[in-house]
Write a protein that holds these residues in place. Structure first.
Motif, PDB file in Angstrom:
ATOM      1  N   ARG A  22      20.954   1.643  -7.778  1.00  0.00           N
ATOM      2  CA  ARG A  22      21.751   0.454  -7.489  1.00  0.00           C
ATOM      3  C   ARG A  22      22.643   0.101  -8.679  1.00  0.00           C
ATOM      4  O   ARG A  22      23.776  -0.359  -8.514  1.00  0.00           O
ATOM      5  N   TYR A  23      22.138   0.341  -9.898  1.00  0.00           N
ATOM      6  CA  TYR A  23      22.999   0.133 -11.074  1.00  0.00           C
ATOM      7  C   TYR A  23      24.199   1.087 -11.014  1.00  0.00           C
ATOM      8  O   TYR A  23      25.343   0.669 -11.197  1.00  0.00           O
ATOM      9  N   SER A  24      23.917   2.363 -10.729  1.00  0.00           N
ATOM     10  CA  SER A  24      25.012   3.341 -10.617  1.00  0.00           C
ATOM     11  C   SER A  24      25.986   2.932  -9.523  1.00  0.00           C
ATOM     12  O   SER A  24      27.198   3.108  -9.667  1.00  0.00           O
ATOM     13  N   ALA A  25      25.461   2.357  -8.449  1.00  0.00           N
ATOM     14  CA  ALA A  25      26.325   1.904  -7.357  1.00  0.00           C
ATOM     15  C   ALA A  25      27.204   0.736  -7.807  1.00  0.00           C
ATOM     16  O   ALA A  25      28.355   0.622  -7.384  1.00  0.00           O
ATOM     17  N   PHE A  26      26.665  -0.113  -8.677  1.00  0.00           N
ATOM     18  CA  PHE A  26      27.488  -1.194  -9.233  1.00  0.00           C
ATOM     19  C   PHE A  26      28.608  -0.603 -10.084  1.00  0.00           C
ATOM     20  O   PHE A  26      29.758  -1.032  -9.988  1.00  0.00           O
ATOM     21  N   LEU A  44      26.424  13.033 -17.569  1.00  0.00           N
ATOM     22  CA  LEU A  44      25.184  12.252 -17.562  1.00  0.00           C
ATOM     23  C   LEU A  44      25.303  11.081 -16.584  1.00  0.00           C
ATOM     24  O   LEU A  44      26.369  10.519 -16.392  1.00  0.00           O
ATOM     25  N   CYS A  45      24.157  10.748 -15.998  1.00  0.00           N
ATOM     26  CA  CYS A  45      24.152   9.702 -14.988  1.00  0.00           C
ATOM     27  C   CYS A  45      24.482   8.332 -15.595  1.00  0.00           C
ATOM     28  O   CYS A  45      24.181   8.065 -16.752  1.00  0.00           O
ATOM     29  N   TYR A  46      25.087   7.493 -14.784  1.00  0.00           N
ATOM     30  CA  TYR A  46      25.461   6.129 -15.205  1.00  0.00           C
ATOM     31  C   TYR A  46      24.246   5.295 -15.596  1.00  0.00           C
ATOM     32  O   TYR A  46      24.347   4.365 -16.383  1.00  0.00           O
ATOM     33  N   CYS A  47      23.077   5.639 -15.025  1.00  0.00           N
ATOM     34  CA  CYS A  47      21.904   4.779 -15.184  1.00  0.00           C
ATOM     35  C   CYS A  47      21.146   4.990 -16.490  1.00  0.00           C
ATOM     36  O   CYS A  47      20.053   4.448 -16.654  1.00  0.00           O
TER      37      CYS A  47
END
Ligand SMILES: [Zn+2]
Length: 129
Positions: A35-39, A2-5
């Motif tokens: 951008r949250y996932s990138a963090f 599942l995605c981080y976001c």
């Protein structure tokens, strides 16, 4: 996976194509989520490239990367959004991003402003709530 976001979608069909530069987010919320996932992944190149050039914190690049790596990200909650759809030129997304920093829970509660230029969404600025 599942995605981080917290979209409940598979990472490969959510933020990954954006982070890899294969696709561009179509909405402000998609960009915010990516951008949250990138963090979470400490993908500083993506964070910089998705930040509007006029407000891009180039000088803080190293500090942002260090901070993103130092905290343990707990999740993203989208509170509200205004405009920012496929046909808009700007938009707002209010969110809460939770993390643990030095053993203490922390949270960024922000109303972010996004602008679209040449068909691409950028994070422009944010007001902390
Ligand atoms: Zn995602």
């Amino acid at each position: 996976m599942l995605c981080y976001c917290n979209s409940q979608k598979d990472y490969h069909h959510c933020c990954e194509p954006y982070l890899l530069g294969i696709e561009n987010p179509e909405t402000a919320e998609q960009l915010m989520r990516s951008r949250y996932s990138a963090f979470v992944l400490a993908n500083i190149n993506y964070l910089m490239n998705s930040h509007h050039p006029q407000t891009r914190p180039t000088k803080e690049r190293k500090a942002i990367l260090k901070w993103a790596k130092s905290v343990h990200w707990k999740g993203l909650e989208i509170i509200d959004h205004k405009f920012g759809s496929v046909n808009d030129m700007d938009g707002y997304v209010e969110f809460k991003a939770s993390f643990i920093e030095n053993g203490e829970p922390g949270c960024i509660h922000e109303n972010s402003h996004f602008v679209k230029e040449n068909g691409k969404w950028y994070y422009e600025s944010g007001i902390h709530k």
